[in-house]
Design a protein around this motif. Structure first.
Motif, PDB file in Angstrom:
ATOM      1  N   ILE A 423       0.851  -1.188   0.000  1.00  0.00           N
ATOM      2  CA  ILE A 423       0.000   0.000   0.000  1.00  0.00           C
ATOM      3  C   ILE A 423       0.887   1.239   0.000  1.00  0.00           C
ATOM      4  O   ILE A 423       1.852   1.333   0.768  1.00  0.00           O
ATOM      5  CB  ILE A 423      -1.011  -0.036   1.169  1.00  0.00           C
ATOM      6  N   VAL A 437      -6.470  -2.295   4.903  1.00  0.00           N
ATOM      7  CA  VAL A 437      -5.250  -3.011   5.306  1.00  0.00           C
ATOM      8  C   VAL A 437      -5.614  -4.394   5.838  1.00  0.00           C
ATOM      9  O   VAL A 437      -4.944  -5.389   5.538  1.00  0.00           O
ATOM     10  CB  VAL A 437      -4.461  -2.203   6.364  1.00  0.00           C
ATOM     11  N   GLY A 445       0.915 -12.829   2.904  1.00  0.00           N
ATOM     12  CA  GLY A 445       1.849 -13.170   3.972  1.00  0.00           C
ATOM     13  C   GLY A 445       2.677 -11.991   4.450  1.00  0.00           C
ATOM     14  O   GLY A 445       3.169 -11.992   5.567  1.00  0.00           O
ATOM     15  N   ARG A 446       2.851 -10.985   3.585  1.00  0.00           N
ATOM     16  CA  ARG A 446       3.674  -9.822   3.965  1.00  0.00           C
ATOM     17  C   ARG A 446       3.017  -8.562   3.447  1.00  0.00           C
ATOM     18  O   ARG A 446       2.618  -8.499   2.279  1.00  0.00           O
ATOM     19  CB  ARG A 446       5.095  -9.966   3.383  1.00  0.00           C
ATOM     20  N   LEU A 447       2.884  -7.581   4.328  1.00  0.00           N
ATOM     21  CA  LEU A 447       2.295  -6.291   3.980  1.00  0.00           C
ATOM     22  C   LEU A 447       3.408  -5.259   3.919  1.00  0.00           C
ATOM     23  O   LEU A 447       4.236  -5.181   4.830  1.00  0.00           O
ATOM     24  CB  LEU A 447       1.277  -5.874   5.046  1.00  0.00           C
ATOM     25  N   ILE A 448       3.402  -4.454   2.855  1.00  0.00           N
ATOM     26  CA  ILE A 448       4.484  -3.488   2.646  1.00  0.00           C
ATOM     27  C   ILE A 448       3.887  -2.098   2.548  1.00  0.00           C
ATOM     28  O   ILE A 448       2.929  -1.882   1.805  1.00  0.00           O
ATOM     29  CB  ILE A 448       5.256  -3.825   1.354  1.00  0.00           C
ATOM     30  N   PHE A 449       4.460  -1.179   3.295  1.00  0.00           N
ATOM     31  CA  PHE A 449       3.989   0.209   3.250  1.00  0.00           C
ATOM     32  C   PHE A 449       5.036   1.072   2.552  1.00  0.00           C
ATOM     33  O   PHE A 449       6.201   1.098   2.972  1.00  0.00           O
ATOM     34  CB  PHE A 449       3.736   0.715   4.678  1.00  0.00           C
ATOM     35  N   PHE A 452       8.344  -1.669  -2.068  1.00  0.00           N
ATOM     36  CA  PHE A 452       8.031  -2.556  -3.189  1.00  0.00           C
ATOM     37  C   PHE A 452       8.320  -3.996  -2.790  1.00  0.00           C
ATOM     38  O   PHE A 452       9.203  -4.252  -1.972  1.00  0.00           O
ATOM     39  CB  PHE A 452       8.803  -2.115  -4.438  1.00  0.00           C
TER      40      PHE A 452
ATOM     41  N   ARG B 489      -1.086 -18.273  11.493  1.00  0.00           N
ATOM     42  CA  ARG B 489      -0.042 -18.223  10.466  1.00  0.00           C
ATOM     43  C   ARG B 489       0.774 -16.965  10.715  1.00  0.00           C
ATOM     44  O   ARG B 489       0.279 -15.989  11.292  1.00  0.00           O
ATOM     45  CB  ARG B 489      -0.661 -18.197   9.059  1.00  0.00           C
ATOM     46  N   ALA B 492       3.905 -10.722   8.080  1.00  0.00           N
ATOM     47  CA  ALA B 492       4.955  -9.711   8.268  1.00  0.00           C
ATOM     48  C   ALA B 492       4.474  -8.344   7.802  1.00  0.00           C
ATOM     49  O   ALA B 492       3.694  -8.252   6.849  1.00  0.00           O
ATOM     50  CB  ALA B 492       6.217 -10.107   7.499  1.00  0.00           C
ATOM     51  N   GLN B 494       6.107  -4.665   6.641  1.00  0.00           N
ATOM     52  CA  GLN B 494       7.371  -4.051   6.231  1.00  0.00           C
ATOM     53  C   GLN B 494       7.185  -2.549   6.104  1.00  0.00           C
ATOM     54  O   GLN B 494       6.310  -2.088   5.360  1.00  0.00           O
ATOM     55  CB  GLN B 494       7.814  -4.659   4.900  1.00  0.00           C
TER      56      GLN B 494
END
Lengths: 522, 522
Positions: A423, A437, A445-449, A452, B489, B492, B494
């Motif tokens: 996001i 969110v 599995g992974r959130l990125i703010f 990239f 589960r 993450a 980031q």
């Protein structure tokens, strides 16, 4: 090359003889064959490799962590000794630049040493001790101790897009060997020579550190023939795979249909949605487009974390799109990993381009075997109607989906499982869109703010996993130290005398590890 | 009874209307029907229950651990309020003695409070923080934080042999609710009234603690019809089951064949081998036989951990066998849980008795619906030849297998996966037979020394699991605090701003939990 390539499997400490030639490596840019011919393992050789793994298991799995760590460190050392050979052969058969092969070599040896440090320290086993209470009413409480133990021999499939870090000595192999599991690796036809180089390094390391024969084997002959027969072998207790959705689901089916079903950790397909909120555009559309394009085209887009889907608020982001159009126009297409991948990419891009309602914003063109960047756009309504548009385009292509913020949030639950979700927003927007969110979290599995998805950090807190079909088992990660738990299970000992317990569970804590004792971590 | 039983499903906070009567509870001793009639949930009601769970998930899963704990404690409190009703109805429909129902009520409320304490404390989420290193070369390291999050709505099947501790508010439900997963329970036809009593207790607790509707539903209609449709529903993300091998494998197949396959935690079949070494016999054969017989006949042998297989050294243990013969002769058969189980037990015992090479040491006889103790003996050679003899006799029957110690050790790898494996020996013998213990470990989830497998301690170090077919997923446990990880589960984050992170991952550690920070536990 200082190493002579033989083209045969590693069956424990022997080299296979094999039967038929299963193929040569192909130079992706020219299509030319590279020597030597690779010879597929025979059914007997497959069985020998698995049988050696079975015999190695009771010895290898209970070696002290220090000894298994010495083996992992020796593998890293042996790989470094042949770094020049890897830098020479790797680019020839993968089309990847030499710098990438050198970088990936470092990542691979770094992973091996990371797992070595983890098992040298030893607390990963989650040792738990509950002392007996012989006088407890109404029944006495027994002495009960538990810890993680190795699952058994493991099959690991090499990935075409990571000839080192997700291949013979890649993350799954390192995690499995660290946990105490012998590994039978199935080579990928895209980079058999690099596989052989690494297979030799592991074998020399195993011999140098006195590991039992069978702790490692490497088989040629293809994932769908030799590979499936390894997965079906009753001795094998888990499977690691990174590759296509069709390949991964075939392994899942084979594992589920065994007399004893076993876990499969397959990383398969992810489009890695990126949601851009208006505030992120206000900070500078061209800069955002530059950074996005860098992530999209890194490694000719051949990463599982490649951002293949962008949600952009309707009526906004024209500067972002305009800049992407310029970037695509100026871009140079790169050689893809193999003819199958470049063909599939070209076909998928063509199918998306000709889907009703899809606009082509920009497409560059490339020669046969190359992956040319492509940017498409579609309305959110059409995106939800056309299944094809929600699938993966494995390569440097992305689809921009336009809709209102409400429509975008409502569309997230319609996406399949993802490795990552990103996001771009201001901090205030992020706080104001908690439900968006939350929807992204349920799909990834992974959130990125404001970053990239490409560039997967190898560390303790990385989660490189996600709901199906991103992976077959969204409870685990294939990158970082948590990956060791893929190849372990809890075992309990009740009423055992101290001397007959594993050192991790003995009263005096001879290994000095962190343990839970009667409910408290000490 | 102070509670009026209605015979209908709980669909969130409403009661179902249902369609057809799916059955009455049966009084196992008399075969008589108990009121009321139970009405199966309609397909629409099944869908409503799952849909409510979907809506509850994003709210319930992120409630602070304290609030979910308050819900679990309220369930325990509500169950205690109806303890007299349970003690009245439970024995009528299960044939189990009142004392057992009262004891199991205590175990069930104890489990709920154990999970409440676990999530109040909060460290179970395995929070990991790696700080950014913006100046790192060649690429900056991002801020990356991970923790365990709830998996999604979960289907839980009740077990016939534990009407409380492995049923509506049993271990799987408690673990799933603790992890943050809404639960849809499928009642067992053997004890629908007890299920309804508990369903009411959970519903009252959910209302009293302001839980979102859909956090809990309870469906009647049978595992193979309503149950399968719940498992196939795309919203459901995991399945918990304790029961027969055929039932468990049917659920595994249904889950594997979904468009999105999901994990199944099925506990199915275990014969729980007991190996007796000569030194254990020397300490007193009669006393060993007494203790063994107690474990064998506890609860009419209807425990997953019932010791159904004994390896005895050839030419030894005549006093042990003689004493077992006396005990069987003097034993009183007990009523089994339901007609299906008593019929299957009688048939299996008959099939074993008539297998070539099997000697009947002792068999008592019982009326219809009762489980009479039985002890058989066979040579190790015959045991390995006849597949039937390695299967489970669910009830108070055991098979004694005679062979040399070398033959016994060689036979262990031929066994299927087990919940437990027991060894009776002197400490010196145990130390001298490390390879035998290692073979047992590879087949089981819990190893017991000089004890008996029945009586599963509910604690942090319990492993109640084991390789297939003991369970469908030998990596996990259904008893003890580690069970919470079945329904979670890793996720993450980031580069997220502190205020938008879950409290567990915020820099100041507002919850005061144990965390791993830059590789160190603090």
């Amino acid at each position: 090359m200082t190493t002579q390539l033989l083209g045969t499997s590693f069956i424990g400490y022997s080299r296979g003889i094999g039967s038929d030639v299963c193929g040569h490596a192909i130079h992706p840019a020219s299509g030319g064959k590279l020597e030597p011919a690779y010879i597929g393992a025979t059914p007997d050789e497959v069985n020998d490799a698995v049988e050696l793994a079975r015999q190695a298991f009771p010895v290898y799995s209970v070696l002290p962590g220090q000894q298994r760590a010495a083996f992992l460190r020796a593998i890293a050392g042996e790989i470094e000794k042949i770094a020049e050979d890897i830098a020479l052969r790797g680019p020839q058969e993968t089309g990847l630049p030499e710098a990438r092969l050198r970088g990936e070599t470092g990542r691979t040896t770094g992973q091996l040493r990371m797992f070595a440090a983890l098992i040298e320290e030893g607390s990963w086993v989650d040792a738990r001790i509950e002392h007996a209470q012989p006088d407890r009413q109404p029944v006495p409480k027994p002495d009960l101790r538990s810890m993680q133990r190795a699952l058994g021999p493991v099959a690991v499939f090499c990935a075409s897009n990571f000839p080192l870090a997700f291949s013979v000595a890649g993350g799954d192999t390192a995690a499995a060997l660290a946990a105490g599991c012998p590994v039978v690796v199935i080579a990928h036809e895209s980079h058999p020579g690099t596989a052989e180089l690494i297979g030799g390094a592991i074998t020399r390391a195993a011999l140098a550190t006195n590991m039992p024969e069978g702790v490692f084997s490497l088989l040629y002959g293809g994932g769908r023939t030799v590979g499936i027969s390894v997965v079906q072998h009753p001795v094998i207790q888990a499977v690691g795979f990174t590759g296509s959705r069709s390949g991964g689901t075939a392994l899942m089916a084979a594992a589920a249909n065994r007399e004893q079903p076993i876990p499969v950790y397959a990383e398969m397909s992810s489009v890695n949605p990126v949601v851009i909120l208006p505030g992120a555009l206000d900070k500078g559309e061209a800069a955002l487009a530059d950074a996005f394009f860098g992530s999209l085209t890194l490694g000719v887009g051949q990463f599982c974390t490649n951002p293949g889907l962008v949600f952009l608020p309707e009526g906004k982001g024209f500067g972002f799109i305009e800049r992407l159009r310029e970037l695509v126009g100026a871009s140079t297409p790169g050689t893809m990993l193999n003819p199958g991948i470049s063909r599939a990419y070209a076909e998928t891009v063509e199918a998306v381009a000709s889907t009703e309602g899809v606009q082509t914003i920009a497409r560059s063109s490339g020669a046969e075997g190359q992956g040319a960047a492509a940017i498409f756009s579609v309305s959110l309504r059409r995106f939800l109607e056309a299944d094809l548009l929600r699938g993966e385009m494995f390569g440097p292509a992305t689809l921009i989906v336009r809709g209102s913020l409400e429509e975008i949030e409502a569309a997230i639950p319609e996406l399949e499982g993802q490795l990552t979700a990103t996001i771009h927003a201001t901090t205030e927007e992020l706080a104001a869109h908690a439900s968006l969110v939350s929807a992204l979290e349920s799909r990834a599995g992974r959130l990125i703010f404001n970053g990239f998805p490409t560039g997967v950090e190898v560390c303790h807190s990385m989660v490189h996993g996600g709901p199906f079909p991103a992976t077959s088992d969204g409870r685990s990660t294939s990158v970082g130290t948590m990956a060791i738990h893929r190849f372990a299970r809890a075992v309990a000992w009740q009423g055992f005398p101290d001397a007959c317990l594993p050192a991790e569970l003995q009263e005096e804590n001879p290994l000095g590890i962190r343990r839970m004792i009667d409910g408290q971590f000490v």
